[in-house]
Design an enzyme around this catalytic site. Sequence first.
Site, PDB file in Angstrom:
ATOM      1  N   GLY A 124       0.824  -1.207   0.000  1.00 27.12           N
ATOM      2  CA  GLY A 124       0.000   0.000   0.000  1.00 27.12           C
ATOM      3  C   GLY A 124       0.857   1.255   0.000  1.00 27.12           C
ATOM      4  N   SER A 125       0.315   2.284   0.674  1.00 31.38           N
ATOM      5  CA  SER A 125       0.915   3.621   0.572  1.00 31.38           C
ATOM      6  C   SER A 125       2.338   3.750   1.072  1.00 31.38           C
ATOM      7  CB  SER A 125       0.068   4.609   1.350  1.00 31.38           C
ATOM      8  OG  SER A 125      -1.222   4.598   0.838  1.00 31.38           O
ATOM      9  N   THR A 126       2.823   2.774   1.859  1.00 26.86           N
ATOM     10  CA  THR A 126       4.197   2.890   2.335  1.00 26.86           C
ATOM     11  C   THR A 126       5.163   2.898   1.154  1.00 26.86           C
ATOM     12  OG1 THR A 126       4.053   0.524   2.703  1.00 26.86           O
ATOM     13  CG2 THR A 126       3.927   1.924   4.634  1.00 26.86           C
ATOM     14  N   LEU A 127       4.663   2.585  -0.043  1.00 27.59           N
ATOM     15  CA  LEU A 127       5.509   2.598  -1.231  1.00 27.59           C
ATOM     16  C   LEU A 127       5.504   3.941  -1.962  1.00 27.59           C
ATOM     17  CD1 LEU A 127       6.701  -0.124  -1.204  1.00 27.59           C
ATOM     18  CD2 LEU A 127       5.672  -0.630  -3.395  1.00 27.59           C
ATOM     19  N   THR A 167      -5.179   2.621   1.187  1.00 25.69           N
ATOM     20  CA  THR A 167      -3.945   2.138   0.578  1.00 25.69           C
ATOM     21  C   THR A 167      -2.735   2.882   1.071  1.00 25.69           C
ATOM     22  OG1 THR A 167      -3.691   3.541  -1.345  1.00 25.69           O
ATOM     23  CG2 THR A 167      -5.046   1.597  -1.602  1.00 25.69           C
TER      24      THR A 167
END
Lengths: 579, 89
Positions: A299-302, A579
């Site tokens: 998700g958003s950690t990317l 996300t």
Amino acid sequence: MTTASAARRAPAPALPPLRARFVFATLLALFALLAARSLYLQRIDNGFLQEQGSSRYSRNVEVPAHRGRILDRLGTPLAISTPVKAIWAWPEKVDATPAQLRQLGNAIDLSPQALAARLHASGDFVYLKKGVPPEIAARVAALGIPGVHDDDEYRRYYPGGEVMSQVVGFTGDGDVGQEGIELAQQVWLGGRPGSRRVIINRRGEAVEDVESIRAPQEGRDLVLALDSRLQYLAFRELKSAIETNKAKAGGVVILDVRTGEILALANWPSYNSNNPSNRNRGARDRMRNRALTDTFEPGSTLKPFTIAAALEAGKVRPGTVVDTAPGTLTIGGATIHDAHREGVLTVEQVVQKSSNVGAAKIALSLPPEAMWTMFAGAGFGAPPRTGFPGEVSGRLRPAKSWRPIEQATMAYGHGISVNLVQLARAYTLFATDGELKPVTLFKEAGPVAGRPVLKPETARAIRHMLEMVVLPGGTAPKAQIPGYRVAGKTGTAHKLEGGVYANKYVSSFVGFAPASNPRLIVAVMIDEPSAGQYYGGSVAAPVFSSVMGAALRLLGVPPDAPVNNVVLPVEGSEVREET
Amino acid sequence: MVRLNLALLALVVICAVSLVTSRHQARKLFVELEREQNLARGYDVEYGQLQLEQSTWGTPARVERIAREQLRMQIPPASRVQIVDGAPR
């Protein structure tokens, strides 16, 4: 003797010459036989007698060698072998009174029925009990029951219990590693008993060394990078977060930014490796070191990696404006949503507020290869090489096969899978000035050089954006820590079940502190929180804050902010993300 | 000649006796060495058991429980912490 002298003494009857010669020959032949026999025994077939002789004065002695200990970085033992006894019987030779059998059963904690069942087994060897402490074995030996014997063996103890078990693993029969580090480092840890030949005296004491048949090889100690205090801390916070959020599973990883060492690696569910009933097949699910062997869509950690790729390519600058209105973006029939509708955002705010539309738009301005290079450079799609058995590499498909919608979703961490250690490691890019550090489970002597991936300016720009995430207006104000500046990113990813995204979530938070000179990276992942809250900022960020705060205090890292730095937003105005 | 032979005989006897004694000494010392080595091994085992015991008593979980419940200790809130700059200059 002449006939003359014989005749002088007494008249002896004359011996017939033939008889005399016969007697002489017979005697000679008998002597020859004796000589031949002795020659045969001394020179030709001497093995048996030599063996019999030597068994009366010499003996082969086993030289024990034990398995090396596993220690944490402070020298606290995580696994130690200690000698115990295995009690066994030769059923048909057992001859004991009922009273003796009762005493035996009491000593080894076996019910009379169970004991009787074992003693009626066929065969000439049956274990009555393994891993018996030496004192109890001595009591059994004192009963003097014929046919009951004991053997030396080692038993391995794990003082860390369930806190450490998934990393350390355990040994099986014969003290051979079966899981975890015990398995991976079997050659280093395992000892090989030796054997030597000695001369003994009549009391059975060895009086002289004859020869060493096989030199014993002691197992060597192994020092892990783990810090048992931090490990406990991570485990405790993870467990309580999983209970409050009624989650299915979770993990916490603490990395040292300077060396890439894994200081803590906690998982839930867990098991206690000291308890044999926890080690059976049914418990396999609990034994897995999920942070290394399981992947999830991050998700958003990317998102920071997508932004970093765009910054590196010179497509955007931190202040560049992106229009995310109306909060949706349709690409080839599929629509991307923002959980929180925003209008015009700067690139910095796209990270701070975790806008999917913004990240997707930025990603689509890049060639797929540039994004792929960024992700691969951050270590995704390749095993993290921690030295742990069974670690997975996650999935990063080659850039050529990406369709535009896939490139857009990958910008915010869908369509790619990683494990938690990979994710934590990837953040070394931002915690350092753009270097990817190698990760290891073993203690390092000093700082370890990484591989430069980003320009230092890019790394600093992203670090600044990640610091904005935890401030009011960002997605994770709950990640703040009194006295320290924090940088990090939330993730709230829908879970993929059977090819469709279900209403189940993986909440995560990855961050580092102190932001002015990062020392630690903490990555938190909570699988399927189901107590109402599921945003990374409200489920995973508090775990990050308590683990990181306590870890920094334990390690004596000087604060880089005043203690009243924590500013929480007005209730209800938190920025949500999906996300 | 006879005197020389007698002297040599005496020498041989002395040598033989000293060989026997030194051999005996060697064996006695070896027995002692063996005993000490066994003792050392025993102590090694005991050391391992004590380490085990120490780390069992000193698990962070137990220390924390005692600190919280018996000694009634708590982590001071950040507002009550004063940081003293002790960095070497």
